[in-house]
Design a protein around this motif. Structure first.
Motif, PDB file in Angstrom:
ATOM      1  N   LEU A  35     -95.649  51.487  84.663  1.00  0.00           N
ATOM      2  CA  LEU A  35     -96.788  50.897  83.959  1.00  0.00           C
ATOM      3  C   LEU A  35     -96.735  51.230  82.476  1.00  0.00           C
ATOM      4  N   ARG A  36     -96.287  52.420  82.140  1.00  0.00           N
ATOM      5  CA  ARG A  36     -96.163  52.806  80.733  1.00  0.00           C
ATOM      6  C   ARG A  36     -95.115  51.959  80.020  1.00  0.00           C
ATOM      7  N   ASN A  37     -94.264  51.304  80.801  1.00  0.00           N
ATOM      8  CA  ASN A  37     -93.255  50.405  80.250  1.00  0.00           C
ATOM      9  C   ASN A  37     -93.573  48.935  80.507  1.00  0.00           C
ATOM     10  N   GLY A  38     -94.790  48.653  80.950  1.00  0.00           N
ATOM     11  CA  GLY A  38     -95.225  47.271  81.091  1.00  0.00           C
ATOM     12  C   GLY A  38     -94.724  46.554  82.321  1.00  0.00           C
ATOM     13  N   ILE A  39     -94.180  47.294  83.294  1.00  0.00           N
ATOM     14  CA  ILE A  39     -93.636  46.681  84.514  1.00  0.00           C
ATOM     15  C   ILE A  39     -94.750  46.565  85.546  1.00  0.00           C
ATOM     16  N   THR A  40     -95.021  45.350  85.981  1.00  0.00           N
ATOM     17  CA  THR A  40     -96.091  45.114  86.955  1.00  0.00           C
ATOM     18  C   THR A  40     -95.576  44.699  88.327  1.00  0.00           C
ATOM     19  N   THR A  41     -94.308  44.321  88.413  1.00  0.00           N
ATOM     20  CA  THR A  41     -93.689  44.020  89.715  1.00  0.00           C
ATOM     21  C   THR A  41     -92.310  44.657  89.761  1.00  0.00           C
ATOM     22  N   SER A  42     -92.015  45.341  90.862  1.00  0.00           N
ATOM     23  CA  SER A  42     -90.703  45.956  91.064  1.00  0.00           C
ATOM     24  C   SER A  42     -90.233  45.661  92.480  1.00  0.00           C
ATOM     25  N   ALA A  43     -88.930  45.445  92.627  1.00  0.00           N
ATOM     26  CA  ALA A  43     -88.289  45.382  93.948  1.00  0.00           C
ATOM     27  C   ALA A  43     -87.605  46.720  94.153  1.00  0.00           C
ATOM     28  N   VAL A  44     -88.147  47.522  95.073  1.00  0.00           N
ATOM     29  CA  VAL A  44     -87.875  48.955  95.121  1.00  0.00           C
ATOM     30  C   VAL A  44     -87.123  49.346  96.392  1.00  0.00           C
ATOM     31  N   TYR A  45     -86.083  50.150  96.212  1.00  0.00           N
ATOM     32  CA  TYR A  45     -85.397  50.808  97.314  1.00  0.00           C
ATOM     33  C   TYR A  45     -86.071  52.156  97.541  1.00  0.00           C
ATOM     34  N   CYS A  46     -86.467  52.431  98.765  1.00  0.00           N
ATOM     35  CA  CYS A  46     -86.968  53.752  99.123  1.00  0.00           C
ATOM     36  C   CYS A  46     -85.781  54.551  99.676  1.00  0.00           C
TER      37      CYS A  46
END
Length: 442
Positions: free
Chosen positions: A128-139
């Motif tokens: 969020l501090r970098n303006g990213i509102t959607t991520s495709a995330v590997y857990c």
């Protein structure tokens, strides 16, 4: 911010109207130097000139005034590993060594739910501090890591994709599952999280070498059984990796052919890297509607190679391509740093990535690669109100440089080359301000 269902966000507003790679940068966007985005119940209702729209919204509407700052859709990160936050900036390894020396030991800690929750929280705050509102995330392979991530994301109301890594060979015992347990655990997680709020699930076989044929077959079966779910994995990142895949899957014509064999290509399939794809593989990706996540800082840092972005777009059948930070092989969650690396890689291949093209990749292009371009990635009526506010004069050097900017194109280019997280003044998710630079998390 207040609890009003209606909100007007005022400033310089950038809206995309077309794909700049296909229709030209001059036809791809609209810009209002004094614009406004009107939001109601988390959805954009109107976008345009402030003097035209503000007169109609009524006196009871809360106005967030960002005069002189740039408002655009929130950034989209199409490939990232939240458990690798602790191995960013690890020295001296290429892909296979990177996994064995850094990634696998770090991921082993995510069996601990509390630890996973702590790292997930940090990852989201930094995003969020970098303006990213959607991520495709590997857990990780542990279901606990998935629960921790989605639970951490829920209070922000983010549209995120995430999934449990599936990995039943060529990894330490403490990180392997089985074909059956991967199927069972993933199915339970899909039922628990997919479509809950704005959360989406992604089946996540790490990459072909760490899954047996049985596990890949199980993943393909589960994907067919769960419409709307995503499929994310890696392909053609490293030459050593390509040789390994050829040894492990001698019956497949190429790396992509492994995923093709098991029905793991199609809409909502996101393939990380894709540096060494053959013409056959590119044609199959285009035909199936799969997408490639371009990971420029990771490709440089791990020494994997240079993705040919221009070639991917100049085809008769252009590939869907999104931008990705790929933490922790990637070196920053800053989209500006990621765009800068993408520009430099393109320069090495005699292609100058235009700033309109670059910010399209970071927003609507990324959304298109995720088949979410009707919901996120743009400021237009009917879109979910995910936004980032960019301070165009966030440092003394940028302030000085902006004094000589002739137009929007130059201003955007200055940001993608010189800016960092200090330029992100605010981040909004579904119309709610969830990060403010001067106040931290709201």
């Amino acid at each position: 911010m207040g609890e009003s269902n209606r909100l007007a966000i005022r400033g310089q507003v950038l809206q995309f109207t077309a794909d700049p790679f296909q229709l030209g940068t001059e036809n791809a966007c609209r810009f209002w130097s004094d614009g406004v985005v009107v939001v109601e119940d988390g959805v954009i209702r109107s976008v345009g000139q402030a003097s035209d729209l503000l007169a109609d919204v009524g006196p009871d509407v809360e106005v967030h005034d960002y005069a002189g700052r740039l408002i655009m859709a929130g950034f989209v990160d199409t490939h990232v590993h939240y458990p690798q936050m602790e191995v960013i900036a690890s020295y001296g390894a290429q892909l296979i060594e990177w996994l064995n020396d850094y990634t696998f030991p770090a991921e082993g800690r995510f069996r601990d739910r509390d630890y996973a929750a702590k790292v997930a929280g940090l990852f989201l705050q930094e995003s969020l501090r970098n303006g990213i509102t959607t991520s495709a995330v590997y857990c990780t392979v542990h279901p606990e890591s998935v629960d921790a991530f989605f639970e951490a994301a829920a209070p922000y109301g983010l549209r995120v994709i995430a999934g449990k890594v599936m990995m039943d060979r060529n990894a330490p015992d403490f990180l392997t599952d089985t074909a059956q347990s991967a199927y069972d655990d993933s199915k339970i997680l899909i039922e628990r999280w997919h479509g809950k709020g704005r959360a989406l699930y992604g089946l996540t076989p790490r990459f072909a070498p760490t899954s047996t044929d049985a596990q890949l077959e199980a993943a393909g079966t589960l994907w067919q059984e769960t419409p709307g779910v995503y499929m994310q994995t890696h392909v053609s990142e490293n030459r050593q990796e390509l040789a390994w895949v050829a040894e492990l899957f001698p019956d497949c014509s190429d790396y992509l052919g492994v995923y093709e064999k098991y029905g793991l290509l199609g809409p909502r399939c996101v393939l990380g890297h894709g540096i060494y794809l053959s013409e056959r593989e590119k044609a199959v990706i285009a035909e199936t509607g799969s997408a490639v996540a371009h990971c420029p800082t990771s490709n440089l840092f791990i020494g994997s190679g240079l993705f040919d972005l221009a070639a991917s777009q100049q085809r008769a059948d252009p590939l869907r391509v999104g931008l990705a930070t790929d933490i922790g092989g990637g070196t920053s969650l800053s989209i500006f740093a990621t765009l800068r690396a993408a520009y430099e890689i393109a320069q090495l291949q005699s292609f100058s990535l235009h700033p309109i093209q670059a910010f399209y990749l970071a927003t609507l292009g990324g959304a298109k690669s995720l088949y979410l371009d009707d919901k996120i990635g743009n400021l237009a009526p009917g879109y979910e109100a995910d936004m980032v506010v960019i301070d165009l004069k966030s440092t003394p050097m940028i302030t000085q440089r902006m004094e000589h900017a002739k137009d929007l194109t130059e201003a955007l280019f200055i940001q993608m080359i010189l800016a960092d997280d200090r330029a992100i003044e605010a981040t909004y998710s579904a119309g709610r301000r969830i990060y403010a630079r001067d106040a931290g998390q709201n």
